[in-house]
Design an enzyme around this catalytic site. Structure first.
Site, PDB file in Angstrom:
ATOM      1  CG  ASP A  67      -4.884  -1.562 -14.827  1.00 59.68           C
ATOM      2  OD1 ASP A  67      -4.504  -2.110 -15.878  1.00 59.68           O
ATOM      3  OD2 ASP A  67      -4.150  -1.433 -13.829  1.00 59.68           O
ATOM      4  N   GLY A 126       0.802  -1.228   0.000  1.00 56.77           N
ATOM      5  CA  GLY A 126       0.000   0.000   0.000  1.00 56.77           C
ATOM      6  C   GLY A 126       0.831   1.272   0.000  1.00 56.77           C
TER       7      GLY A 126
HETATM    8  P1  AMP Z   1       0.054   0.243 -11.470  1.00 59.94           P
HETATM    9  O1  AMP Z   1       1.145  -0.522 -12.115  1.00 59.94           O
HETATM   10  O2  AMP Z   1       0.513   1.405 -10.657  1.00 59.94           O
HETATM   11  O3  AMP Z   1      -1.004   0.645 -12.426  1.00 59.94           O
HETATM   12  O4  AMP Z   1      -0.606  -0.764 -10.422  1.00 59.94           O
HETATM   13  C1  AMP Z   1      -1.272  -1.943 -10.804  1.00 59.94           C
HETATM   14  C2  AMP Z   1      -2.081  -2.485  -9.646  1.00 59.94           C
HETATM   15  O5  AMP Z   1      -1.233  -2.872  -8.557  1.00 59.94           O
HETATM   16  C3  AMP Z   1      -3.081  -1.494  -9.059  1.00 59.94           C
HETATM   17  O6  AMP Z   1      -4.243  -2.191  -8.704  1.00 59.94           O
HETATM   18  C4  AMP Z   1      -2.354  -0.960  -7.856  1.00 59.94           C
HETATM   19  O7  AMP Z   1      -3.227  -0.467  -6.881  1.00 59.94           O
HETATM   20  C5  AMP Z   1      -1.585  -2.181  -7.369  1.00 59.94           C
HETATM   21  N1  AMP Z   1      -0.367  -1.800  -6.619  1.00 59.94           N
HETATM   22  C6  AMP Z   1       0.761  -1.289  -7.151  1.00 59.94           C
HETATM   23  N2  AMP Z   1       1.674  -1.063  -6.186  1.00 59.94           N
HETATM   24  C7  AMP Z   1       1.116  -1.429  -5.013  1.00 59.94           C
HETATM   25  C8  AMP Z   1       1.550  -1.425  -3.657  1.00 59.94           C
HETATM   26  N3  AMP Z   1       2.758  -0.986  -3.287  1.00 59.94           N
HETATM   27  N4  AMP Z   1       0.689  -1.885  -2.732  1.00 59.94           N
HETATM   28  C9  AMP Z   1      -0.527  -2.331  -3.075  1.00 59.94           C
HETATM   29  N5  AMP Z   1      -0.994  -2.360  -4.318  1.00 59.94           N
HETATM   30  C10 AMP Z   1      -0.190  -1.910  -5.294  1.00 59.94           C
HETATM   31 MG    MG Z   2      -2.519   1.573 -12.499  1.00 56.27          MG
END
Ligand code: AMP
Ligand code: MG
Length: 474
Positions: A243, A121
């Site tokens: 997404d 998170g």
């Molecule tokens: P992103 O690559 O930033 O688009 O993230 C892809 C997915 O992974 C999304 O659902 C984010 O909320 C989740 N996510 C990325 N980093 C974290 C983290 N450090 N803790 C929890 N969820 C994460």
């Molecule tokens: Mg994302």
């Protein structure tokens, strides 16, 4: 400190999100506050650093906030994930700016949510500063994007490959509704939810759109224009998963994104993009792929499915013409052509081909062409005679307009957030020195100005400074 919240997403059905407070951090401190953006939003920010730090770290929820994590789904590198969502981001609420525009205010890195899966998170200092710099640079370049209102250090260390300092970026967006938000409800056959989301999105972003079809048409237009703008500054998003594509048409989720130095259409920086799915030149095709997923999701609420399949297919296939029109306009602007002729795109592509063969720097080449002595661009080519050949054709084509230099300079930035400079800023911040961050940010706020005293920031990296790969860096 008061935020004039007016929260509408929080009034959608419960299954659209989970109400979730940010998780407090141990010793928040302000790294950067974007007062220009605060003014644009009509927020009056406190001058007290401790108050600001507490708010932007999520330790104090401002009055009227309705903190929540949004749920969505998505295709990641083509593979389906039925349940994603804000795993480390918390929407505080929405504010309506003095001009009537509505914005989400979200803390990214604010702690675990039910959608965190294996993640903690949290975010660390590097990606937080990167997102701040990149998104604000994109805004200054005139490209629709989420923005950064603040960055704070949390005072906690978090574990990545090593222990690194935690940080939180406050993200401001027209909304955080994604293609994946539509996919989430469609995949569950939650047609009532999909209908509610569609209506909400139309009234928030495209009030003139007629139903799902009108919405699809508007998103195609917004994305065709956005991707053309990315291409025009040499921007590579890096993770164009469904997404990470907004319905509003704003650039979102700055992960391993990067601006190209030397031009090559196949350029990829992201360390996780092994096959080059999201390479520079693939971005328009990937946008079509993503839009097709949106169309598929929307089909579920169309009364006459067969007729809708036919119309939606035509619309999705129409993306490439709309993209080409936008892209060719941008190229014309970059070349300083005031009239449109049929072979303008050919002329531009001939230059890009020569640049690719000659490792010419994308930004510098167009900026040099925009100067008083455009022929100096030749020095950027390994074989300058390849430039000369193209330049002769170009000169013959040029319209005879006296304000050409000024117009071209307004289309061809002198300054972009070059990877090695962003890296330098992060390294300095890790030693506690935020000076380089503020310097870079200030330069990038006026990317079309010459700023002769900052000329060093126009330069591409030397051999020892080249950044080979960028990381999602979550
Ligand atoms: P992103 O690559 O930033 O688009 O993230 C892809 C997915 O992974 C999304 O659902 C984010 O909320 C989740 N996510 C990325 N980093 C974290 C983290 N450090 N803790 C929890 N969820 C994460
Ligand atoms: Mg994302």
């Amino acid at each position: 400190m008061q935020f004039p919240f007016d929260n509408t997403y929080a009034q959608l059905p419960d299954r659209f999100f989970t109400r979730q407070m940010p998780e407090p951090v141990s010793a928040p401190s302000v790294l950067a506050v974007n007062r220009d953006l605060a003014d644009r939003l009509g927020l009056s920010l406190s001058d007290d650093p401790a108050t600001l730090a507490a708010i932007f770290a999520g330790n104090t929820a401002p009055d009227g906030a309705a903190p929540l994590a949004q749920v969505y789904a998505g295709h990641q590198f083509g593979g389906w994930s039925p349940q994603l969502g804000d795993g480390r981001a918390i929407l505080l609420g929405e504010v309506v700016a003095p001009d009537g525009a509505r914005f989400d205010i979200q803390l990214k890195g604010a702690g675990r949510t039910p959608y965190s899966r294996m993640g903690d998170g949290r975010a660390w200092l590097g990606p937080v500063l990167r997102e701040y710099i990149m998104s604000e640079a994109m805004h200054a370049l005139g490209i629709p994007t989420t923005r950064a209102l603040a960055a704070v250090a949390t005072g906690d260390t978090i574990l990545r490959e090593t222990r690194v300092p935690g940080a939180i970026v406050t993200r401001v967006a027209a909304s955080h509704i994604r293609v994946g938000t539509f996919q989430y409800f469609a995949a569950r056959r939650d047609l009532e939810g999909l209908e509610a989301l569609t209506q909400y999105t139309i009234s928030r972003h495209y009030p003139d759109a007629q139903g799902p079809e009108g919405l699809l048409d508007a998103v195609i237009g917004a994305q065709a224009s956005l991707i053309a703008k990315w291409m025009g500054v040499g921007f590579i998003h890096g993770v164009m998963n469904t997404d990470n594509m907004t319905i509003s048409g704003e650039t979102i989720d700055y992960g391993p994104c990067a601006f190209m130095d030397a031009f090559h259409p196949e350029t990829v920086y992201s360390s996780i993009d092994q096959y080059g799915r999201y390479a520079y030149t693939n971005q328009p095709q990937i946008a079509v792929w993503n839009i097709a997923q949106l169309a598929t999701a929307l089909l579920a609420i169309m009364p006459d499915r067969d007729a809708a399949i036919e119309r939606f297919s035509e619309m999705v296939n129409g993306f490439s013409d709309r993209f080409d029109a936008a892209w060719h306009d941008i190229l014309r602007g970059k070349l300083g052509l005031t009239s449109a002729r049929e072979d303008d795109a050919q002329l531009a592509f001939a230059l890009l081909d020569a640049m690719a063969r000659n490792q010419a720097d994308f930004t510098l080449t167009f900026r040099a062409l925009s100067g008083a002595s455009p022929e100096t661009a030749r020095e950027l080519f390994v074989d300058p005679t390849e430039f000369d050949a193209w330049f002769a054709t170009y000169q013959a084509r040029l319209d005879d307009a006296p304000d050409r230099v000024a117009r071209m300079q307004a289309n061809n930035p002198a300054y972009i957030p070059r990877n090695h400079r962003v890296e330098e800023v992060i390294q300095a911040a890790l030693t506690g020195d935020m000076g380089p961050f503020h310097t870079l940010n200030t330069i990038l706020a006026a990317p079309f100005d010459d700023q002769p005293e900052q000329a060093a920031y126009q330069a591409p990296p030397d051999a020892s400074e080249v950044v080979q790969a960028t990381f999602c860096g979550t």
